[in-house]
Design a protein around this motif. Structure first.
Motif, PDB file in Angstrom:
ATOM      1  N   LYS A  92     -45.370 -72.459  28.286  1.00 14.83           N
ATOM      2  CA  LYS A  92     -46.265 -72.759  27.172  1.00 14.83           C
ATOM      3  C   LYS A  92     -47.097 -74.014  27.465  1.00 14.83           C
ATOM      4  O   LYS A  92     -46.678 -74.884  28.247  1.00 14.83           O
ATOM      5  CB  LYS A  92     -45.477 -72.923  25.872  1.00 14.83           C
ATOM      6  N   PRO A  93     -48.279 -74.152  26.859  1.00 13.64           N
ATOM      7  CA  PRO A  93     -49.107 -75.329  27.079  1.00 13.64           C
ATOM      8  C   PRO A  93     -48.370 -76.621  26.715  1.00 13.64           C
ATOM      9  O   PRO A  93     -47.550 -76.644  25.788  1.00 13.64           O
ATOM     10  CB  PRO A  93     -50.305 -75.100  26.151  1.00 13.64           C
ATOM     11  N   VAL A  94     -48.691 -77.699  27.425  1.00 14.47           N
ATOM     12  CA  VAL A  94     -47.989 -78.963  27.218  1.00 14.47           C
ATOM     13  C   VAL A  94     -48.109 -79.430  25.771  1.00 14.47           C
ATOM     14  O   VAL A  94     -47.148 -79.950  25.195  1.00 14.47           O
ATOM     15  CB  VAL A  94     -48.519 -80.030  28.190  1.00 14.47           C
ATOM     16  N   ALA A  95     -49.280 -79.248  25.171  1.00 15.37           N
ATOM     17  CA  ALA A  95     -49.446 -79.680  23.777  1.00 15.37           C
ATOM     18  C   ALA A  95     -48.473 -78.952  22.862  1.00 15.37           C
ATOM     19  O   ALA A  95     -47.894 -79.545  21.943  1.00 15.37           O
ATOM     20  CB  ALA A  95     -50.886 -79.439  23.322  1.00 15.37           C
ATOM     21  N   GLU A  96     -48.277 -77.674  23.109  1.00 11.46           N
ATOM     22  CA  GLU A  96     -47.334 -76.910  22.305  1.00 11.46           C
ATOM     23  C   GLU A  96     -45.900 -77.320  22.620  1.00 11.46           C
ATOM     24  O   GLU A  96     -45.043 -77.368  21.734  1.00 11.46           O
ATOM     25  CB  GLU A  96     -47.537 -75.419  22.540  1.00 11.46           C
ATOM     26  N   SER A  97     -45.632 -77.633  23.882  1.00 11.54           N
ATOM     27  CA  SER A  97     -44.299 -78.107  24.257  1.00 11.54           C
ATOM     28  C   SER A  97     -43.977 -79.428  23.555  1.00 11.54           C
ATOM     29  O   SER A  97     -42.844 -79.645  23.119  1.00 11.54           O
ATOM     30  CB  SER A  97     -44.211 -78.290  25.770  1.00 11.54           C
ATOM     31  N   ARG A  98     -44.955 -80.290  23.451  1.00 11.55           N
ATOM     32  CA  ARG A  98     -44.730 -81.556  22.726  1.00 11.55           C
ATOM     33  C   ARG A  98     -44.347 -81.274  21.278  1.00 11.55           C
ATOM     34  O   ARG A  98     -43.473 -81.931  20.711  1.00 11.55           O
ATOM     35  CB  ARG A  98     -45.982 -82.427  22.768  1.00 11.55           C
ATOM     36  N   GLY A  99     -44.989 -80.280  20.676  1.00 11.82           N
ATOM     37  CA  GLY A  99     -44.637 -79.908  19.311  1.00 11.82           C
ATOM     38  C   GLY A  99     -43.217 -79.391  19.225  1.00 11.82           C
ATOM     39  O   GLY A  99     -42.497 -79.695  18.270  1.00 11.82           O
ATOM     40  N   GLU A 100     -42.794 -78.610  20.231  1.00 15.99           N
ATOM     41  CA  GLU A 100     -41.417 -78.124  20.202  1.00 15.99           C
ATOM     42  C   GLU A 100     -40.411 -79.254  20.372  1.00 15.99           C
ATOM     43  O   GLU A 100     -39.349 -79.247  19.749  1.00 15.99           O
ATOM     44  CB  GLU A 100     -41.167 -77.061  21.272  1.00 15.99           C
ATOM     45  N   VAL A 101     -40.722 -80.224  21.226  1.00 17.31           N
ATOM     46  CA  VAL A 101     -39.801 -81.358  21.396  1.00 17.31           C
ATOM     47  C   VAL A 101     -39.614 -82.081  20.065  1.00 17.31           C
ATOM     48  O   VAL A 101     -38.484 -82.419  19.678  1.00 17.31           O
ATOM     49  CB  VAL A 101     -40.322 -82.324  22.477  1.00 17.31           C
ATOM     50  N   ALA A 102     -40.700 -82.310  19.345  1.00 17.13           N
ATOM     51  CA  ALA A 102     -40.594 -82.968  18.040  1.00 17.13           C
ATOM     52  C   ALA A 102     -39.797 -82.116  17.054  1.00 17.13           C
ATOM     53  O   ALA A 102     -38.973 -82.634  16.285  1.00 17.13           O
ATOM     54  CB  ALA A 102     -41.991 -83.254  17.488  1.00 17.13           C
ATOM     55  N   TYR A 103     -40.030 -80.808  17.073  1.00 13.26           N
ATOM     56  CA  TYR A 103     -39.283 -79.884  16.212  1.00 13.26           C
ATOM     57  C   TYR A 103     -37.805 -79.892  16.581  1.00 13.26           C
ATOM     58  O   TYR A 103     -36.929 -79.950  15.707  1.00 13.26           O
ATOM     59  CB  TYR A 103     -39.890 -78.487  16.376  1.00 13.26           C
ATOM     60  N   ALA A 104     -37.508 -79.858  17.875  1.00 12.16           N
ATOM     61  CA  ALA A 104     -36.117 -79.898  18.327  1.00 12.16           C
ATOM     62  C   ALA A 104     -35.433 -81.177  17.881  1.00 12.16           C
ATOM     63  O   ALA A 104     -34.279 -81.163  17.429  1.00 12.16           O
ATOM     64  CB  ALA A 104     -36.075 -79.774  19.852  1.00 12.16           C
TER      65      ALA A 104
END
Length: 487
Positions: A103-115
């Motif tokens: 997934k795109p890095v920007a979306e990965s950053r969102g998942e890290v925050a969600y996690a």
């Protein structure tokens, strides 16, 4: 890989994490982790044996009593420190996620925050586990209820949200006082190993969290599920695998939580705000490139809006940049592997053969990696496979309906029941539809329902149990009742 990418991967331990120690598999076996955007091997990790799996459960069992009797505040502080550590490492974790999942890095950053939010949420819930005390109806007995940890728990996480699905299971289990064995998906083990390293650094006692990576999950899961000390199984993945695991878990009467497949309807009623509906559909369809159980699989649009909506949705999806997730402004990354690419291609071909119109997309992108163009199909007949099967890719099939009853009938015409989305400006229509949909969750005028503070889960063949919210910790707690005779 570029040097920064190599550097991030090198920081991740690649062994098994058992009883507080990093170690190789008993037979020295390892397996490769691939970047789905390039097909390049980015790391190799320990490939657990059955004996390794049993030792992981042994460790969890050995440390269960001490962890169950640890102070709730102690458990809360460890989870809080883990939250802070994950957020401090957000950039590195996001890049790691993109490298192994796509997934795109920007979306990965969102998942890290969600996690991370699951770590924070359940750090707060750890100190709020409570019972009750009341008088029995005949007044001769006092009823006392308490909640105690279920015990050693086996947590199986999927590849599509490699960090968030880990914290969504690990955090409530640890908060409740359960030790755990985690088996991440073989496609994406690195985020889980990085998370275990973080827990080790923030002071989680040895043996409370154990991580077993493997390329042959069947025998490993059999060994763990068959261990007499195991008390619970939590699984996120396909309905077919979930059914198989349930049968295996029945011999030990394990407590179960199952978050399984989805076939989400997204209903655009005739009074919908079209701007909201298109934006919501793009998000609900394209989050994670469509590789999500919550993805909008069947977009049901009122006849009066269907043509306009389809064209606007196609314009929006066609504008998304399909590229390796590390590239600037990438919006859509690759599918996870060759099998996923073949499945999505086959579903589109079947729909077109059945009479659907291809509005945009419909083809593979590039000659390496597993990229597929964002696709809109219009006037898809319900006989097409895409109506029944979970797509798990960037394909948006649009169906027409004439009235509310038909919309509800089409929405519920599936064996799945995870989530549904509705777009309407009528409160009464929204409430009626919420009550009529056979799903565990409903998004109203928005394409996102995931929230650490809300109970996530489905009905029908989408599984049972809830993750997140106040309900999430109760999946890892047993109720004990004591009758107090005070006569």
């Amino acid at each position: 890989m570029e040097e920064r990418e190599r550097a991030v991967v090198r920081t991740v331990p690649t062994g098994l994490y058992v009883d507080g120690a990093w170690r190789e598999a008993a037979d020295g076996g390892r397996f490769d982790v691939e970047d789905p955007a390039t097909g390049e091997v980015i790391a190799s990790v320990a490939d657990a044996t059955v004996d390794d799996a049993r030792q992981a459960v042994d460790a969890a069992v050995a440390h269960q009593e001490a962890w169950a009797h640890s102070a709730p505040r102690e458990r809360a502080e460890i989870l809080r420190r883990a939250f802070e550590a994950v957020m401090a490492a957000q950039d590195d974790l996001a890049l790691l996620m993109t490298l192994e999942m796509g997934k795109p890095v920007a979306e990965s950053r969102g998942e890290v925050a969600y996690a991370a939010e699951f770590l924070r949420w359940f750090s707060e819930e750890a100190v709020r586990v409570h019972g009750d005390f009341y008088v029995s109806p005949d007044a001769t007995t006092r009823v006392l209820t308490t909640r105690q940890p279920v015990g050693p728990s086996y947590l199986i996480t999927p590849w599509n949200f490699p960090l968030a699905m880990g914290t969504r299971k690990i955090a409530p289990a640890l908060a409740a006082g359960c030790t755990v064995i985690v088996k991440p998906a073989e496609q994406t083990p690195l985020c889980t190993l990085a998370l275990a390293s973080i827990f080790e650094r923030v002071g989680l006692p040895p043996g409370v969290l154990n991580v077993v990576t493997t390329s042959h999950p069947g025998p490993i899961s059999d060994a763990i599920i068959g261990h007499p000390g195991l008390r619970k199984l939590s699984f996120t993945g396909s309905t077919e695998v979930g059914s198989l695991l349930m049968r295996k878990a029945s011999s030990g009467l394990l407590r179960l939580s199952m978050e399984l497949g989805g076939n989400a309807p997204l209903i655009v009623f005739e009074d919908a705000d079209l701007d909201k509906a298109v934006a919501g559909a793009v998000f609900a369809k394209m989050r994670n490139g469509g590789e999500a159980c919550t993805s909008a699989n069947r977009i049901l649009v009122h006849e009066s809006l269907a043509d306009t909506f389809s064209e606007r949705l196609a314009t929006a999806l066609a504008s998304l940049k399909v590229a390796r997730g590390t590239e600037p402004d990438a919006s859509v990354g690759p599918l996870i592997d060759a099998d996923a690419l073949a499945k999505v291609s086959g579903l589109v071909e079947d729909a077109v053969a059945a009479g659907a119109s291809l509005v945009t997309g419909g083809e593979r992108r590039g000659d390496r990696g597993y990229f597929f163009s964002p696709t809109v199909l219009r006037d898809v007949p319900p006989t097409a496979r895409v109506f029944r099967e979970e797509i798990f890719g960037p394909v948006a099939p649009v169906y027409r309906f004439d009235d509310d009853d038909e919309a509800i009938r089409l929405a519920n015409d599936t064996t799945y029941g995870l989530v549904g989305y509705i777009f309407t400006e009528s409160l009464s229509r929204a409430v009626r539809t919420i009550e009529a949909l056979e799903t565990g969750m409903v998004g109203v005028n928005q394409g996102l329902v995931s929230n650490a503070a809300a109970p996530f889960g489905g009905v029908k063949r989408s599984g049972f149990g809830r993750e997140g919210g106040f309900e999430g910790i109760h999946e890892y707690l047993n109720v004990k009742y004591a009758a107090l005779n005070l006569s």
